[in-house]
Design a protein around this motif. Structure first.
Motif, PDB file in Angstrom:
ATOM      1  N   LYS A   1       0.836  -1.204   0.000  1.00  0.00           N
ATOM      2  CA  LYS A   1       0.000   0.000   0.000  1.00  0.00           C
ATOM      3  C   LYS A   1       0.870   1.253   0.000  1.00  0.00           C
ATOM      4  O   LYS A   1       0.651   2.180  -0.785  1.00  0.00           O
ATOM      5  N   ILE A   2       1.878   1.273   0.857  1.00  0.00           N
ATOM      6  CA  ILE A   2       2.777   2.424   0.937  1.00  0.00           C
ATOM      7  C   ILE A   2       3.516   2.611  -0.384  1.00  0.00           C
ATOM      8  O   ILE A   2       3.633   3.728  -0.899  1.00  0.00           O
ATOM      9  N   GLU A   3       4.001   1.531  -0.950  1.00  0.00           N
ATOM     10  CA  GLU A   3       4.727   1.604  -2.215  1.00  0.00           C
ATOM     11  C   GLU A   3       3.819   2.075  -3.357  1.00  0.00           C
ATOM     12  O   GLU A   3       4.221   2.894  -4.181  1.00  0.00           O
TER      13      GLU A   3
ATOM     14  N   PRO B   1      -4.019 -17.153  -7.972  1.00  0.00           N
ATOM     15  CA  PRO B   1      -3.460 -16.409  -6.835  1.00  0.00           C
ATOM     16  C   PRO B   1      -4.443 -15.362  -6.315  1.00  0.00           C
ATOM     17  O   PRO B   1      -5.331 -14.912  -7.040  1.00  0.00           O
ATOM     18  N   LEU B   2      -4.262 -14.998  -5.058  1.00  0.00           N
ATOM     19  CA  LEU B   2      -5.014 -13.897  -4.477  1.00  0.00           C
ATOM     20  C   LEU B   2      -4.287 -12.619  -4.872  1.00  0.00           C
ATOM     21  O   LEU B   2      -3.103 -12.447  -4.574  1.00  0.00           O
ATOM     22  N   VAL B   3      -4.980 -11.742  -5.578  1.00  0.00           N
ATOM     23  CA  VAL B   3      -4.379 -10.495  -6.062  1.00  0.00           C
ATOM     24  C   VAL B   3      -4.919  -9.338  -5.231  1.00  0.00           C
ATOM     25  O   VAL B   3      -6.131  -9.196  -5.074  1.00  0.00           O
ATOM     26  N   ILE B   4      -4.012  -8.528  -4.695  1.00  0.00           N
ATOM     27  CA  ILE B   4      -4.398  -7.360  -3.911  1.00  0.00           C
ATOM     28  C   ILE B   4      -3.797  -6.133  -4.582  1.00  0.00           C
ATOM     29  O   ILE B   4      -2.572  -6.029  -4.732  1.00  0.00           O
ATOM     30  N   CYS B   5      -4.662  -5.224  -4.993  1.00  0.00           N
ATOM     31  CA  CYS B   5      -4.254  -4.021  -5.706  1.00  0.00           C
ATOM     32  C   CYS B   5      -4.854  -2.804  -5.001  1.00  0.00           C
ATOM     33  O   CYS B   5      -6.032  -2.815  -4.647  1.00  0.00           O
ATOM     34  N   PHE B   6      -4.048  -1.779  -4.810  1.00  0.00           N
ATOM     35  CA  PHE B   6      -4.514  -0.552  -4.169  1.00  0.00           C
ATOM     36  C   PHE B   6      -4.727   0.544  -5.209  1.00  0.00           C
ATOM     37  O   PHE B   6      -3.978   0.636  -6.177  1.00  0.00           O
ATOM     38  N   ASN B   7      -5.742   1.372  -4.982  1.00  0.00           N
ATOM     39  CA  ASN B   7      -5.984   2.525  -5.840  1.00  0.00           C
ATOM     40  C   ASN B   7      -4.915   3.566  -5.529  1.00  0.00           C
ATOM     41  O   ASN B   7      -4.683   3.903  -4.378  1.00  0.00           O
TER      42      ASN B   7
ATOM     43  N   THR C   1     -11.004   1.643   2.595  1.00  0.00           N
ATOM     44  CA  THR C   1      -9.901   2.454   3.099  1.00  0.00           C
ATOM     45  C   THR C   1      -8.542   1.784   2.937  1.00  0.00           C
ATOM     46  O   THR C   1      -7.514   2.422   3.122  1.00  0.00           O
ATOM     47  N   GLY C   2      -8.531   0.488   2.633  1.00  0.00           N
ATOM     48  CA  GLY C   2      -7.285  -0.258   2.528  1.00  0.00           C
ATOM     49  C   GLY C   2      -6.714  -0.656   3.873  1.00  0.00           C
ATOM     50  O   GLY C   2      -5.576  -1.103   3.967  1.00  0.00           O
ATOM     51  N   LYS C   3      -7.507  -0.533   4.925  1.00  0.00           N
ATOM     52  CA  LYS C   3      -7.042  -0.855   6.277  1.00  0.00           C
ATOM     53  C   LYS C   3      -6.954  -2.365   6.468  1.00  0.00           C
ATOM     54  O   LYS C   3      -7.811  -3.115   6.021  1.00  0.00           O
TER      55      LYS C   3
END
Length: 186
Positions: A54-56, A126-132, A170-172
């Motif tokens: 998320k930070i990256e 795979p489980l894919v997690i992508c942040f806006n 919120t990505g929390k």
């Protein structure tokens, strides 16, 4: 010369039995901890990888989908991995690949907000997690504006399960521990 054929006293027998009970108890507790360690290790590394990603993404990604995570169990060596993908929309460069456990006993599954549970993620799914990039929300990799349905990630090993709860809007990341109980068979 006089021979002593008295045998064991009751006190000596009780002391030996007590020592055996303590030894067997210590061994059984440590076997449970080894199984718990696989799940706990995976839990910590996945939580950390999600936060780092998320930070990256918020700091370095040019657009949503450029940087994302894949969590999967490799079918060949049965170990869990989390990998960070850069240039996700073009060349899909694996920047960082982390092995989540040492023994191959843990598995990862996840649950969507509608209650659908996907068991044992692997190479093919795979489980894919992508942040806006703009909001920090967890989004669908194919549509950077559609908030993801991902609600829980489960890391299981033996009778132990760790749960990572996500707030996609919120990505929390909220971690919580849950011990699985096995019911006795009749």
């Amino acid at each position: 010369m006089k021979k002593n054929n008295d045998g064991f006293t009751i006190v000596e027998l009780i002391v030996v039995i007590a020592m055996l009970v303590i030894f067997i108890g210590a061994v059984s507790v440590n076997v449970g901890r080894i199984t718990d360690y696989d799940a706990k290790e995976g839990y910590k590394k996945i939580s950390s990888a999600i936060t780092e990603n998320k930070i990256e993404t918020l700091g370095k990604a040019k657009m949503t989908g450029d940087i994302y995570l894949e969590i999967y169990r490799d079918d060949s060596d049965r170990n869990l991995y989390v990998q960070t993908i850069h240039n996700g929309r073009s060349s899909k460069d694996v920047v960082k690949k982390t092995k989540l456990n040492k023994r191959g006993r843990a598995s990862v599954s996840y649950e969507l907000s509608d209650g659908t549970k996907v068991e044992n993620v692997g190479n093919s799914n795979p489980l894919v997690i992508c942040f806006n990039r703009a909001s920090g929300a967890i989004v669908d990799i194919n549509d950077g504006y559609k908030v993801s349905d991902l609600k829980y990630i489960y890391i299981t090993a033996g009778s132990y399960e760790y749960t990572i709860e996500l707030v996609p809007e919120t990505g929390k990341v909220i971690g919580k521990y849950c011990l699985l109980y096995t019911s006795p068979s009749p």
